[in-house]
Design a protein around this motif. Structure first.
Motif, PDB file in Angstrom:
ATOM      1  N   GLY A 169     -10.625  -1.418   1.283  1.00 58.35           N
ATOM      2  CA  GLY A 169     -10.201  -2.733   0.828  1.00 58.35           C
ATOM      3  C   GLY A 169      -8.849  -3.103   1.389  1.00 58.35           C
ATOM      4  O   GLY A 169      -8.352  -2.491   2.335  1.00 58.35           O
ATOM      5  N   ARG A 170      -8.259  -4.115   0.759  1.00 51.85           N
ATOM      6  CA  ARG A 170      -6.972  -4.641   1.218  1.00 51.85           C
ATOM      7  C   ARG A 170      -6.094  -4.916   0.007  1.00 51.85           C
ATOM      8  O   ARG A 170      -6.556  -5.440  -1.015  1.00 51.85           O
ATOM      9  CB  ARG A 170      -7.194  -5.923   2.021  1.00 51.85           C
ATOM     10  CG  ARG A 170      -5.936  -6.590   2.546  1.00 51.85           C
ATOM     11  CD  ARG A 170      -6.281  -7.757   3.463  1.00 51.85           C
ATOM     12  NE  ARG A 170      -5.092  -8.504   3.841  1.00 51.85           N
ATOM     13  CZ  ARG A 170      -4.622  -9.547   3.153  1.00 51.85           C
ATOM     14  NH1 ARG A 170      -5.283  -9.977   2.078  1.00 51.85           N
ATOM     15  NH2 ARG A 170      -3.532 -10.171   3.542  1.00 51.85           N
ATOM     16  N   VAL A 171      -4.809  -4.573   0.132  1.00 50.98           N
ATOM     17  CA  VAL A 171      -3.842  -4.738  -0.959  1.00 50.98           C
ATOM     18  C   VAL A 171      -2.844  -5.821  -0.578  1.00 50.98           C
ATOM     19  O   VAL A 171      -2.334  -5.841   0.546  1.00 50.98           O
ATOM     20  CB  VAL A 171      -3.111  -3.416  -1.246  1.00 50.98           C
ATOM     21  CG1 VAL A 171      -2.170  -3.586  -2.441  1.00 50.98           C
ATOM     22  CG2 VAL A 171      -4.100  -2.293  -1.511  1.00 50.98           C
TER      23      VAL A 171
ATOM     24  N   GLU B 272       0.743 -12.023   0.497  1.00 56.78           N
ATOM     25  CA  GLU B 272       1.113 -11.237   1.676  1.00 56.78           C
ATOM     26  C   GLU B 272       0.553  -9.822   1.591  1.00 56.78           C
ATOM     27  O   GLU B 272       0.562  -9.195   0.521  1.00 56.78           O
ATOM     28  CB  GLU B 272       2.629 -11.151   1.811  1.00 56.78           C
ATOM     29  CG  GLU B 272       3.264 -12.375   2.424  1.00 56.78           C
ATOM     30  CD  GLU B 272       4.601 -12.052   3.081  1.00 56.78           C
ATOM     31  OE1 GLU B 272       4.581 -11.341   4.102  1.00 56.78           O
ATOM     32  OE2 GLU B 272       5.620 -12.498   2.571  1.00 56.78           O
ATOM     33  N   ALA B 273       0.079  -9.305   2.722  1.00 58.22           N
ATOM     34  CA  ALA B 273      -0.404  -7.937   2.787  1.00 58.22           C
ATOM     35  C   ALA B 273       0.738  -6.967   2.503  1.00 58.22           C
ATOM     36  O   ALA B 273       1.877  -7.189   2.917  1.00 58.22           O
ATOM     37  CB  ALA B 273      -1.001  -7.653   4.156  1.00 58.22           C
ATOM     38  N   LEU B 274       0.432  -5.866   1.812  1.00 53.70           N
ATOM     39  CA  LEU B 274       1.440  -4.871   1.463  1.00 53.70           C
ATOM     40  C   LEU B 274       1.183  -3.578   2.226  1.00 53.70           C
ATOM     41  O   LEU B 274       0.156  -2.925   2.008  1.00 53.70           O
ATOM     42  CB  LEU B 274       1.425  -4.597  -0.048  1.00 53.70           C
ATOM     43  CG  LEU B 274       1.843  -5.746  -0.963  1.00 53.70           C
ATOM     44  CD1 LEU B 274       1.743  -5.339  -2.412  1.00 53.70           C
ATOM     45  CD2 LEU B 274       3.261  -6.209  -0.623  1.00 53.70           C
ATOM     46  N   PRO B 275       2.066  -3.198   3.132  1.00 51.60           N
ATOM     47  CA  PRO B 275       1.906  -1.922   3.839  1.00 51.60           C
ATOM     48  C   PRO B 275       2.435  -0.765   3.008  1.00 51.60           C
ATOM     49  O   PRO B 275       3.212  -0.950   2.066  1.00 51.60           O
ATOM     50  CB  PRO B 275       2.759  -2.127   5.092  1.00 51.60           C
ATOM     51  CG  PRO B 275       3.840  -3.062   4.650  1.00 51.60           C
ATOM     52  CD  PRO B 275       3.212  -3.972   3.614  1.00 51.60           C
TER      53      PRO B 275
ATOM     54  N   GLY C  93      -2.213  -3.995   5.210  1.00 57.49           N
ATOM     55  CA  GLY C  93      -2.633  -3.793   3.830  1.00 57.49           C
ATOM     56  C   GLY C  93      -3.977  -3.134   3.653  1.00 57.49           C
ATOM     57  O   GLY C  93      -4.438  -2.971   2.517  1.00 57.49           O
ATOM     58  N   HIS C  94      -4.657  -2.715   4.730  1.00 65.13           N
ATOM     59  CA  HIS C  94      -5.978  -2.101   4.627  1.00 65.13           C
ATOM     60  C   HIS C  94      -5.861  -0.624   4.252  1.00 65.13           C
ATOM     61  O   HIS C  94      -4.923   0.061   4.641  1.00 65.13           O
ATOM     62  CB  HIS C  94      -6.726  -2.217   5.956  1.00 65.13           C
ATOM     63  CG  HIS C  94      -7.143  -3.623   6.286  1.00 65.13           C
ATOM     64  ND1 HIS C  94      -8.186  -4.256   5.648  1.00 65.13           N
ATOM     65  CD2 HIS C  94      -6.647  -4.510   7.176  1.00 65.13           C
ATOM     66  CE1 HIS C  94      -8.315  -5.474   6.150  1.00 65.13           C
ATOM     67  NE2 HIS C  94      -7.397  -5.651   7.071  1.00 65.13           N
TER      68      HIS C  94
END
Length: 796
Positions: free
Chosen positions: A28-30, A37-40, A59-60
């Motif tokens: 998934g993606r966070v 916004e994507a969170l790394p 974020g994946h």
């Protein structure tokens, strides 16, 4: 035919393996719940096990090899922990994390402070959330580099340097990446502030050593900065105002797929700003007035300098996400400083009456960095991810520090002269890279990629219009390939990452092998032992130009294995840590051997003249060793940390003698304490530093000769290299921050920061002048007690 059949069967097996992984994987993606916004670097853990992974830059995440449904826990500094039960084979999960500040409601009185940084995720790694440093004491702004200088193993070298001296390395030995492009200039205002706007940064990770094979070209440390993409939910804007600068940003979605961020910061003149930029000048003038031979007359004759200075930086980023999972982003950074410290002859009252004896002093400097990257990333399958980008970075530094005037010789002839130094350093870096990651199974993750860069670097150093000391221009191609295998063994207790990096460098025509190894083993759920080993090469580096009278300066050059060798280091580290939900105790020891260090000095030039000044490059070696300790209380109303570093850094240059000597950044003992307390709407912060004195070299005698053209030639006798040490340094800072606002409408902070609370006089460096053939020594000091106010407001 057999080869074709074999390839077909191999491909079929690979496809079958990927299909099986998809059925036994969760992915998934966070993202941020407020902005989208994507969170790394979010840690994803299977609750009740040691199975974990982390999100990539987009974020994946993927967890492979599972046999049943699981409960997942998502943790990230600055965000509330989130748990969710998922079924086996679930893909395309959308996980949204709520920021701690948002979770507290209307800046609620009873909220607990969030963790400022994460220090135990990997060996030697520190991860910091830019939003959480606003409460730390500062000279006026949130500063990422200043926050890292509070950590053990990371030093500023001096308080007026935003550069990081990491475990015995120098700032040029750190690879600093911003959205994939290299940043060569990391400070503003001669080092008082870092060149990065905290509003433009989403995430930053610092590896103090032992970084993986994916990265190369530096000896010491890696700082990987991810810029903000901009809100995907709603328009947002904010502004910060302090005694030094104004800083504004805007972010907004455009349609369903595009987001934009833009931030700009510019300094402006205030009494506080003038105090910083004039500090060295004021100290020198004070020393002159206190010297009996000069009695302050020189300042009135020479005139007074009206110092003109400013800095600015700009960040923009445009991100486009397709429905198919592709992410395209274009990031641009520009930062520049300008300072004019020139003095016009005869501007003083006495100078106007006897101006025929005077000269004009030009002291103009400018430096900065411009960088851009265009990135395409794609999650091809839940297990296969790629990130490809092209980038460009340009660094420049120029200074004209000359004196122009006239003298009358013994024959009554007036001669016009110009003496001093002129420097110009320029660097162009064109690069492309592609990085791939394949989660082959629950215990096996493979990373591989290729990288290319072309660097063109020039440096000119002249003493006047006619004498050029150094004029070098060099260019070269660098091609690198790497592979690393991330393994999780012994029921996920042992985590090991072997890797190899292979680099071809055109100026030397050689191929360089760089093996790497990182390993961690969990003795218990709370105790972990860890270690790294690796080899590193550096091809573009800053050469030290020794200046005994005015302080050394550095310049960038490209190695050629002639006068400028390729730098090399072999480094090892080992440590142990204990951690629970509230506390972390960590200790890491390290050793780093360095070869191919470079320095430029004129102290050995022959007095008879006729020298080839390009010959005065010297090669040396270095050894850094030490141990870092950290005790951290991670969360709660009261939180903070205590750090201590015991270290030794020595260099050996045959030109200075057979014995090793202390490096300029050799700080044997460094102790740091940071305390934070949340009291209702107020955040209270206190920090204290102690560092043993730095080594320096001093002239022990000297004289000057005035040549026929009016220029002066200086000859010096000097001490042993870095044989003297400055007094110990210590400083106490404090800050009070008021949080205010209404959720969904606007919020902000108002801060009071007290720098050097007990007004300790710390020496920055020593300045030396030759007066009547005698050495006059002057202490150039750091700032004394300095208060500052700041205001920050944003819509959301």
């Amino acid at each position: 035919m057999r080869k074709i059949l074999f390839c077909f069967l191999l491909s079929a097996c690979a496809l079958a393996t990927i299909a099986q992984q998809a059925r036994s994987a969760v992915s998934g993606r966070v993202s941020d719940a407020a902005t989208g916004e994507a969170l790394p670097a979010v840690t994803v853990t299977v609750v009740g096990t040691l199975i974990s992974t982390s999100t990539n830059i987009d974020g994946h995440f993927v967890l492979s090899g599972l046999t049943t449904g699981v409960l997942l826990r998502f943790t990230c500094i600055g965000y509330r922990t989130h748990e969710i039960a998922v079924e086996l084979g679930a893909t395309d999960l959308i996980i949204q994390l709520t920021a701690e500040a948002d979770a507290l409601g209307e800046v609620v009185v009873t909220g607990e402070s969030a963790q400022h940084f994460k220090a135990n995720e990997h060996v030697g790694m520190i991860r910091l959330n830019p939003r959480l440093i606003a409460t730390l004491p500062s000279l006026g702004e949130k500063d990422i580099f200043r926050a890292f200088q509070l950590m053990p193993g990371v030093s500023a070298g001096n308080e007026q340097s935003a550069g990081l001296y990491v475990r015995g390395g120098t700032p040029d030995q750190n690879l600093v990446l911003f959205d994939g492009f290299t940043v060569y200039n990391v400070d503003h205002l001669f080092g008082f502030f870092s060149a990065f706007n905290a509003h433009a940064i989403k995430d930053v990770q610092l590896f103090k050593g032992g970084f993986d094979a994916q990265y190369g070209g530096r000896l010491s440390a890696l700082m990987d900065i991810t810029g903000k993409e901009g809100s995907k939910a709603a328009f947002n804007a904010g502004v910060d105002i302090g005694f030094l600068s104004v800083n504004g940003f805007v972010e907004t979605p455009i349609g369903e797929h595009i987001s934009v961020f833009a931030g700009y910061r510019r300094s402006f003149g205030t009494s506080f700003y003038d105090r910083l930029k004039n500090q060295a000048t004021i100290d020198n003038q004070r020393a002159s007035r206190n010297n009996g031979r000069l009695a302050g007359i020189a300042d009135r004759l020479r005139g007074e300098a009206d110092v003109q200075s400013w800095f600015e930086d700009l960040n923009t980023k445009l991100t486009y996400r397709t429905d198919g999972g592709d992410v395209f982003s274009w990031s641009v950074y520009h930062g520049k400083d300008h300072m004019d410290n020139s003095i016009q002859a005869g501007s003083g009252w006495l100078g106007r009456r006897i101006s025929s004896f005077l000269s004009n002093t030009t002291d103009v400097a400018a430096w900065g960095n411009t960088g851009t990257s265009l990135k395409w990333s794609r999650q091809w399958t839940p297990a296969l991810y790629s990130n490809t980008l092209v980038s460009y970075s340009h660094y420049f530094s120029e200074r004209d520090n000359t004196v122009q005037g006239s003298i009358t010789d013994s024959l009554g002839v007036e001669r016009v002269f110009r003496s001093g130094t002129i420097e110009d350093n320029r660097l162009h870096d064109y690069a492309a890279r592609t990085d791939w990651e394949w989660a082959a199974s629950a215990i096996h993750r493979l990373g591989f990629g290729m990288q290319y860069s072309y660097q063109d670097i020039g440096y000119r150093y002249a003493r006047n219009d006619t004498l050029t000391l150094v004029d070098r221009a060099s260019a070269g191609h660098t091609v690198a390939a790497y592979a690393e295998d991330e393994l999780s063994l012994i029921n996920h207790r042992l985590h090991i990452v072997p890797g190899i990096r292979v680099t071809a460098f055109s100026p030397t025509g050689r191929v360089y092998l760089e093996p790497r190894l990182r390993a961690e083993y969990r003795l218990t759920d709370r105790v972990k032992v860890k270690g790294t080993a690796g080899q590193y090469n550096q091809f573009a580096k800053r050469v030290v130009r020794e200046d005994l009278l005015r302080g050394s300066r550095d310049f960038w050059l490209l190695a050629d294995d002639g006068r400028i060798p390729v730098s090399f280091s072999r480094q090892y580290s080992a440590g142990i840590s204990w951690e629970n939900g509230y506390f972390l105790i960590d200790a890491e020891a390290y050793a780093k051997k360095m070869d191919g260090l470079s320095e430029y000095t004129l102290r050995f030039q022959p007095q008879g003249g006729g020298a080839d000044y390009a010959d005065f490059f010297y090669e040396g070696t270095g050894l850094a060793k030490g141990i870092d300790f950290l005790l951290q209380k991670k969360v709660g109303r009261y939180n903070g940390w205590v750090g201590y570093t015991l270290a030794e850094v020595t260099n050996r240059f045959d030109a200075y003698g057979e014995e090793a000597f202390a490096a300029a950044n050799d700080i044997r003992n460094e102790f740091k304490m940071v305390h934070n307390y949340r009291l209702g709407r107020f955040d209270l912060s206190l920090s204290w530093f102690y560092m043993t004195g730095k080594p320096y070299t001093a002239p022990t005698g000297g004289y000057q000769i005035t040549l026929l053209d009016g220029t002066r030639q200086t000859y010096l006798n000097v001490s042993e290299k870095n044989a003297l040490r400055l007094p110990a340094y210590h400083r106490l800072d404090a800050a009070v921050t008021l949080n205010f606002g209404r959720p969904g409408r606007f919020n902000g902070t108002f801060g009071l920061s007290l720098f050097n609370l007990y007004n300790r006089t710390n020496i920055w460096y020593k300045n030396f002048d030759i007066v009547e053939d005698e050495i006059v020594e002057t202490d150039v000091n750091y700032l004394g007690f300095t208060p500052n106010l700041s205001l920050s407001i944003k819509l959301n």
